[in-house]
Write a protein that holds these residues in place. Structure first.
Motif, PDB file in Angstrom:
ATOM      1  N   ASN A 181      68.988  12.041  64.468  1.00 55.57           N
ATOM      2  CA  ASN A 181      69.626  13.361  64.525  1.00 55.57           C
ATOM      3  C   ASN A 181      69.111  14.178  65.704  1.00 55.57           C
ATOM      4  O   ASN A 181      68.274  13.713  66.479  1.00 55.57           O
ATOM      5  CB  ASN A 181      69.439  14.100  63.197  1.00 55.57           C
ATOM      6  CG  ASN A 181      67.991  14.359  62.869  1.00 55.57           C
ATOM      7  OD1 ASN A 181      67.153  14.582  63.736  1.00 55.57           O
ATOM      8  ND2 ASN A 181      67.667  14.341  61.582  1.00 55.57           N
ATOM      9  N   ASP A 182      69.608  15.401  65.827  1.00 53.36           N
ATOM     10  CA  ASP A 182      69.212  16.286  66.920  1.00 53.36           C
ATOM     11  C   ASP A 182      67.812  16.864  66.745  1.00 53.36           C
ATOM     12  O   ASP A 182      67.312  17.545  67.643  1.00 53.36           O
ATOM     13  CB  ASP A 182      70.224  17.433  67.066  1.00 53.36           C
ATOM     14  CG  ASP A 182      71.560  16.972  67.626  1.00 53.36           C
ATOM     15  OD1 ASP A 182      71.615  15.899  68.278  1.00 53.36           O
ATOM     16  OD2 ASP A 182      72.565  17.684  67.412  1.00 53.36           O
ATOM     17  N   MET A 183      67.172  16.602  65.625  1.00 56.99           N
ATOM     18  CA  MET A 183      65.810  17.071  65.369  1.00 56.99           C
ATOM     19  C   MET A 183      64.778  15.986  65.694  1.00 56.99           C
ATOM     20  O   MET A 183      63.630  16.076  65.268  1.00 56.99           O
ATOM     21  CB  MET A 183      65.663  17.510  63.906  1.00 56.99           C
ATOM     22  CG  MET A 183      66.619  18.631  63.492  1.00 56.99           C
ATOM     23  SD  MET A 183      66.421  20.132  64.444  1.00 56.99           S
ATOM     24  CE  MET A 183      64.822  20.643  63.889  1.00 56.99           C
TER      25      MET A 183
ATOM     26  N   GLN B 145      64.593  12.786  64.645  1.00 59.70           N
ATOM     27  CA  GLN B 145      64.149  12.116  63.433  1.00 59.70           C
ATOM     28  C   GLN B 145      65.036  10.918  63.130  1.00 59.70           C
ATOM     29  O   GLN B 145      66.260  10.986  63.288  1.00 59.70           O
ATOM     30  CB  GLN B 145      64.233  13.064  62.236  1.00 59.70           C
ATOM     31  CG  GLN B 145      63.366  14.273  62.343  1.00 59.70           C
ATOM     32  CD  GLN B 145      63.672  15.285  61.245  1.00 59.70           C
ATOM     33  OE1 GLN B 145      64.772  15.359  60.719  1.00 59.70           O
ATOM     34  NE2 GLN B 145      62.670  16.073  60.900  1.00 59.70           N
TER      35      GLN B 145
ATOM     36  N   GLY C 245      73.789  13.635  65.015  1.00 62.37           N
ATOM     37  CA  GLY C 245      73.714  14.962  65.612  1.00 62.37           C
ATOM     38  C   GLY C 245      74.948  15.280  66.439  1.00 62.37           C
ATOM     39  O   GLY C 245      75.951  14.559  66.399  1.00 62.37           O
TER      40      GLY C 245
END
Length: 150
Positions: free
Chosen positions: A32-34, A36, A59
């Motif tokens: 994802n965009d975090m 992770q 993401g």
């Protein structure tokens, strides 16, 4: 009649075993965009002749900003492979070309994209210490997990 029932059971059991054996050679991993991955461990059977890991970037950011890939190495080689990969650049998927420490790697993808890494397991040993990680610059320290081959 008993013979036919036993034969049917054996056939069904064999089909179920085959389905389970092939299913254990494939995994799905989300990023994802975090920065992770959704899993910390991917497990595969030592009977797999090749392994496939489908990577889904769930993401929204593009590959140039928040790209992700999946790279499989011996755990002790993560940092060195990631460092060499930064110099290789995005055109080489942030993996040094011809790097023998790398068992397999996928292309770098952006938000909403999916890619699949498939590689032969002939160099893996059952019970070995393997990991997967994202080689996008700066991601490897957070985006990594264990790859079990047993």
């Amino acid at each position: 009649m008993k013979y036919l029932i036993k034969l049917g059971f054996i056939t069904l059991a064999g089909a179920l075993f085959s389905a389970n054996a092939s299913a254990s050679c494939k995994a799905t991993l989300e990023a994802n965009d975090m920065m992770q991955f959704n899993q910390k461990t991917l497990s595969f059977s030592k009977d797999c002749k090749e392994i496939s890991i489908e990577l889904k970037h769930v993401g929204k950011l593009p590959a140039q900003t928040m790209g992700h890939n999946v790279v499989v190495v011996d755990t002790t080689n993560i940092q060195a492979v990631a460092t060499d990969g930064m110099s290789a650049g995005i055109d080489n998927q942030y993996v040094k070309q011809g790097d023998e420490r790398v068992y397999g790697y996928s292309k770098v993808i952006g938000g909403g994209e999916t890619t699949t890494l498939t590689f032969a397991t002939d160099k893996l040993k059952a019970g070995g210490d393997y990991s997967f990680f994202c080689s996008f610059p700066g991601h490897w320290a957070i985006m990594k997990g264990k790859l079990e081959f047993k």
